[in-house]
Scaffold this active site. Structure first.
Site, PDB file in Angstrom:
ATOM      1  N   LYS A 186      47.331  45.327  44.148  1.00 24.95           N
ATOM      2  CA  LYS A 186      47.579  44.909  42.760  1.00 24.95           C
ATOM      3  C   LYS A 186      47.866  46.134  41.921  1.00 24.95           C
ATOM      4  O   LYS A 186      47.385  47.240  42.231  1.00 24.95           O
ATOM      5  CB  LYS A 186      46.342  44.200  42.197  1.00 24.95           C
ATOM      6  CG  LYS A 186      46.652  43.308  41.015  1.00 24.95           C
ATOM      7  CD  LYS A 186      47.228  41.982  41.446  1.00 24.95           C
ATOM      8  CE  LYS A 186      47.534  41.084  40.288  1.00 24.95           C
ATOM      9  NZ  LYS A 186      47.858  39.728  40.741  1.00 24.95           N
TER      10      LYS A 186
ATOM     11  N   SER B 128      56.678  34.371  47.502  1.00 23.99           N
ATOM     12  CA  SER B 128      57.039  35.791  47.656  1.00 23.99           C
ATOM     13  C   SER B 128      57.233  36.122  49.143  1.00 23.99           C
ATOM     14  O   SER B 128      58.129  36.897  49.507  1.00 23.99           O
ATOM     15  CB  SER B 128      55.941  36.696  47.102  1.00 23.99           C
ATOM     16  OG  SER B 128      56.106  36.878  45.726  1.00 23.99           O
TER      17      SER B 128
END
Ligand code: NAD
Length: 475
Positions: free
Chosen positions: A111, A368
């Site tokens: 992240k 994704s």
């Protein structure tokens, strides 16, 4: 974002996630060392860089954390927010690790975050900041098709991903797989149709699957199908808007309240999501929306009567302070970490059922994954076999008509002799992944006597998979 709320609970966002995982590790009676290895964030970088804004250098600071690299690439969004820090980025990276394992996406967890209020900058300024941030990440090995692949999150979208992939391409023009370095890109630049709405669509598919299991619905005290359920949504951004829009227009749910930054609007007969969305775009908030009552303290609207509460804005919105006042019997965590560790315990005590973030908002990473595969394959899904399947369908129609001496009606003929296009395949893959993952979670909860909630069941599934991988290949 909600650092202060976590601080009031006596633990950070990362610690809140870790405490939940600790419980799963304990239930599984995992070796302490392995448990620690699973929870530890493997690496994190902080970057600070100057960008000239209106003739003056401004310093921007960001992070990218890789929680796990047991599968590569590591995957996870990049958020732009005025308050974001290393702890938050590490917490979100850990959630990505568990999320990917739960929905069977073969990625590690990562992240990123940049401290910025995007609303304060012009487009060309955000472009310069994004390209520089991407260069920093690329230079330090935190952005590439093979090792670490960002995606959009709060405050970022296809536009930022487009700038990032273009920056990577300029630095590595010989990398034939450069498009796979970022997902959530614009469709014209290697993105895939269906990615923008994927997380919200995934929330819808999660709820649809939940309502297919009568015994699970019974736990909540709710009755019937998804149609007609009264829903409160917090945050009408990418995830919240798409979830609310699809649930209203395709499942006949009633959106009775929408909570935004400037307050909440309420209408027990149902709000028109599309028109509220338009109002927010035009006026910057929900205040003065005509067909609803307005409540300036938006957080209080979380406590209103409803059937399903969908927090889709930010973390730490349900804490031990307001947990006892939440009336929804079912919460679908579209945001990451909206319920703190202590609030989670309180809600469970009261029998509130929670569809956990690590599963509920996984639609984005699932699509994704499809986008990344497509980029590496250099061909869109369906391109090779669409016409073949159409011809097969046509043969079946001809066989039926010859055998029965009747004519297949036009509407059915169209359905049978239609080859799937890429969009159909993406939606089907997302639906299948969300269905199977929830079925596994429900099964795990039923079969394990020490598991009495979906979050724990989901974490146990994730940890089993990751631990197996660590034990097989080493830490
Ligand atoms: P976004 O920036 O598009 O939308 C966030 C929305 O929440 C905005 O409309 C904002 O105005 C609103 N908001 C902010 N603070 C608020 C507050 N205090 N009260 C009420 N509303 C508030 O972000 P997003 O991409 O939709 O992400 C939302 C959540 O979903 C985040 O937790 C994110 O990590 C998570 N998530 C996003 C994705 C994705 O694909 N975008 C995937 C998985 C999880």
């Amino acid at each position: 974002m909600s650092d202060t709320k976590f601080a009031q609970e006596g633990m950070s966002f990362r610690q809140s996630v870790e405490h939940m995982v600790d419980h799963a590790i304990e239930i599984m009676e995992l070796d302490d060392g392995l448990g620690e290895a699973l929870k530890t964030c493997q690496s994190v970088i902080q970057v600070s860089f100057p960008i000239e804004i209106n003739g003056r250098a401004e310093i921007f600071t960001g992070w990218r954390a890789t929680h796990s690299a047991h599968r590569l690439p590591s995957k996870g969004g990049i958020r732009y927010a005025p308050i974001v820090d290393q702890d938050e980025v590490e917490a979100l990276a850990a959630l990505m690790t568990y999320k990917c394992a739960i929905v069977d996406v073969p990625f590690g967890g990562s992240k990123g975050g940049l401290v910025i209020d995007p609303a304060k900058y012009e487009r060309h300024q955000i472009e310069a900041i994004t390209r520089r941030f991407a260069r920093e990440l690329i230079g330090k090995g935190y952005l590439s098709p093979a090792k670490n692949v960002p995606a959009p999150d709060m405050g970022t979208g296809a536009r930022e991903m487009g700038w990032m992939v273009d920056t990577y391409r300029q630095l590595f023009p010989d990398d034939i797989n450069y498009l796979g370095s970022v997902t959530g890109k614009p469709v014209e630049h290697g993105g895939i149709r269906g990615r923008t709405e994927a997380t919200g669509r995934g929330v819808q598919y999660a709820l649809r699957e939940f309502f297919r299991h009568g015994d699970e619905v019974k736990r909540t005290g709710l009755e019937g199908s998804l149609a007609g359920q009264r829903i409160i949504v917090q945050g009408l951004g990418n995830v919240g808007y798409h979830a609310a829009h699809f649930l209203q227009t395709e499942d006949d749910c009633r959106i009775v309240a929408i909570i935004e930054r400037d307050g909440a609007i309420i209408n027990p007969d149902g709000l028109d999501v599309e028109s509220v969305h338009r109002h927010i775009r035009e006026h910057g908030g929900v205040r003065d929306y005509p067909e609803a009552s307005f409540q300036a303290n938006g957080d209080e609207a979380l406590e209103l009567e409803c059937d399903i509460l969908i927090p889709a804005a930010l973390e730490g919105v349900i804490t031990s302070e307001n947990a006892d006042r939440i009336k929804a019997p079912l919460i679908a965590e579209a945001a990451n970490g909206p319920i703190t560790f202590k609030a989670d315990a309180k809600l469970r005590e009261r029998g509130v059922e929670i569809i956990p973030d690590a599963y509920c908002n996984a639609g984005g990473v699932i699509v994704s994954y499809f986008e990344w595969i497509r980029n590496l394959n250099h061909v869109r899904f369906g391109r090779i076999d669409k016409r073949f399947h159409e011809a097969q369908g046509q043969h079946i129609i001809t066989a039926i008509e010859m055998a029965t001496n009747t004519t297949v009606p036009e509407w059915l003929r169209e359905k049978i002799a239609r080859g799937a296009n890429e969009f159909d395949l993406i939606r089907s893959g997302l639906d299948d992944s969300m269905r199977l993952a929830l079925q596994d979670i429900i099964e795990k909860r039923r079969e394990h006597e020490r598991i009495d909630d979906y979050r724990m069941a989901a974490y146990v599934i994730a940890i089993e998979k990751i631990a197996r991988s660590y034990l097989d290949i080493g830490y």
